[in-house]
Design a protein around this motif. Structure first.
Motif, PDB file in Angstrom:
ATOM      1  N   VAL A  53       8.168 -11.080  -4.886  1.00 50.78           N
ATOM      2  CA  VAL A  53       7.395  -9.945  -4.403  1.00 50.78           C
ATOM      3  C   VAL A  53       6.802 -10.325  -3.060  1.00 50.78           C
ATOM      4  O   VAL A  53       6.056 -11.295  -2.943  1.00 50.78           O
ATOM      5  CB  VAL A  53       6.291  -9.549  -5.408  1.00 50.78           C
ATOM      6  CG1 VAL A  53       5.431  -8.437  -4.847  1.00 50.78           C
ATOM      7  CG2 VAL A  53       6.905  -9.142  -6.736  1.00 50.78           C
ATOM      8  N   LEU A  54       7.164  -9.550  -2.040  1.00 51.32           N
ATOM      9  CA  LEU A  54       6.655  -9.820  -0.695  1.00 51.32           C
ATOM     10  C   LEU A  54       5.313  -9.157  -0.475  1.00 51.32           C
ATOM     11  O   LEU A  54       4.411  -9.743   0.120  1.00 51.32           O
ATOM     12  CB  LEU A  54       7.664  -9.344   0.354  1.00 51.32           C
ATOM     13  CG  LEU A  54       9.045  -9.988   0.270  1.00 51.32           C
ATOM     14  CD1 LEU A  54       9.988  -9.337   1.266  1.00 51.32           C
ATOM     15  CD2 LEU A  54       8.944 -11.471   0.520  1.00 51.32           C
ATOM     16  N   SER A  55       5.184  -7.909  -0.911  1.00 46.92           N
ATOM     17  CA  SER A  55       3.904  -7.206  -0.791  1.00 46.92           C
ATOM     18  C   SER A  55       3.823  -6.176  -1.907  1.00 46.92           C
ATOM     19  O   SER A  55       4.837  -5.683  -2.398  1.00 46.92           O
ATOM     20  CB  SER A  55       3.773  -6.525   0.573  1.00 46.92           C
ATOM     21  OG  SER A  55       4.733  -5.494   0.709  1.00 46.92           O
ATOM     22  N   ALA A  56       2.597  -5.870  -2.289  1.00 49.76           N
ATOM     23  CA  ALA A  56       2.355  -4.893  -3.340  1.00 49.76           C
ATOM     24  C   ALA A  56       1.100  -4.109  -2.986  1.00 49.76           C
ATOM     25  O   ALA A  56       0.148  -4.654  -2.416  1.00 49.76           O
ATOM     26  CB  ALA A  56       2.181  -5.583  -4.686  1.00 49.76           C
ATOM     27  N   SER A  57       1.138  -2.815  -3.296  1.00 48.35           N
ATOM     28  CA  SER A  57      -0.069  -2.001  -3.112  1.00 48.35           C
ATOM     29  C   SER A  57      -0.227  -1.130  -4.350  1.00 48.35           C
ATOM     30  O   SER A  57       0.743  -0.562  -4.862  1.00 48.35           O
ATOM     31  CB  SER A  57       0.036  -1.144  -1.856  1.00 48.35           C
ATOM     32  OG  SER A  57       1.092  -0.219  -1.989  1.00 48.35           O
ATOM     33  N   LEU A  58      -1.450  -1.052  -4.831  1.00 50.20           N
ATOM     34  CA  LEU A  58      -1.759  -0.302  -6.034  1.00 50.20           C
ATOM     35  C   LEU A  58      -2.788   0.739  -5.670  1.00 50.20           C
ATOM     36  O   LEU A  58      -3.819   0.426  -5.056  1.00 50.20           O
ATOM     37  CB  LEU A  58      -2.300  -1.253  -7.113  1.00 50.20           C
ATOM     38  CG  LEU A  58      -2.572  -0.665  -8.481  1.00 50.20           C
ATOM     39  CD1 LEU A  58      -1.272  -0.209  -9.123  1.00 50.20           C
ATOM     40  CD2 LEU A  58      -3.266  -1.681  -9.361  1.00 50.20           C
ATOM     41  N   SER A  59      -2.517   1.974  -6.023  1.00 46.40           N
ATOM     42  CA  SER A  59      -3.476   3.043  -5.721  1.00 46.40           C
ATOM     43  C   SER A  59      -3.594   3.945  -6.934  1.00 46.40           C
ATOM     44  O   SER A  59      -2.691   4.054  -7.749  1.00 46.40           O
ATOM     45  CB  SER A  59      -3.017   3.841  -4.503  1.00 46.40           C
ATOM     46  OG  SER A  59      -1.774   4.453  -4.753  1.00 46.40           O
TER      47      SER A  59
END
Length: 189
Positions: free
Chosen positions: A161-167
């Motif tokens: 996983v290079l980047s993750a965003s949770l909203s």
């Protein structure tokens, strides 16, 4: 001193004369061969190093067949977990299977590298494996989203996983969350 006197001396003192003659001969031989010593020492050190290397090779070769078989088996296991960049359907099907297992809903799924022939995956010099990028967006509850992430990280294929965003909606406790991931799966070039 004449030769008759020398012969008489040798007959009178045979052991002393023999030792003196032998000493002179040995001294002369040592003097004549002294320039060959450095070459002989260098040859000895080379042969000693070769002997040590052969001894180490023999010691390490004791389990060579088993180690080669273990490496071959490990390589087959690794290659079974790799994807092929050109197999778009198979690659995306992997994520849809995880979607079915975890209960999340995939909103967006794109393979971002290794898909077009105009922009092929460019492996590093003599690289055996290359990363293939994916951008994915999923929606679900917190346990579902975390389960999806665990399935991706510990699944069939090697993933990073290079980047993750949770909203999500912060006003309600059990709201639907959206997880956006940029990740790479390991592939054969």
């Amino acid at each position: 001193m004449t030769s008759a006197d020398l012969i008489a001396f040798y007959k009178k003192h045979p052991i002393s004369a023999g030792c003196a003659t032998l000493s002179v001969l040995l001294f002369a031989a040592a003097y004549l061969r002294q320039d060959e010593v450095p070459g002989a020492e260098a040859e000895l050190s080379l042969k000693s190093a070769d002997g040590d290397r052969v001894a180490i090779n023999n010691k390490n070769a004791a389990h060579l067949r088993e180690q080669a078989e273990a490496l071959t088996k490990a390589q087959k296991e690794i290659e079974a977990r790799l994807i092929r960049p050109r197999n778009l359907g198979t690659n995306t099907q992997y994520f849809y299977k995880i979607e079915g297992d975890t209960g999340v809903k995939i909103l967006d799924l794109r393979q971002t590298s290794g898909t077009s022939s105009a922009n092929p995956v460019k492996p590093a010099a003599k690289a055996a494996y290359v990363p293939v990028g994916f951008t994915i967006s999923v929606q679900g509850s917190l346990p579902q989203v975390l389960d999806f992430l665990r399935h991706v990280e510990g699944g069939l294929h090697y993933a990073r996983v290079l980047s993750a965003s949770l909203s999500g909606n912060t006003t309600t406790r059990n709201s639907v969350l959206t997880l956006g991931l940029n990740l790479e799966l390991l592939a054969l070039p």
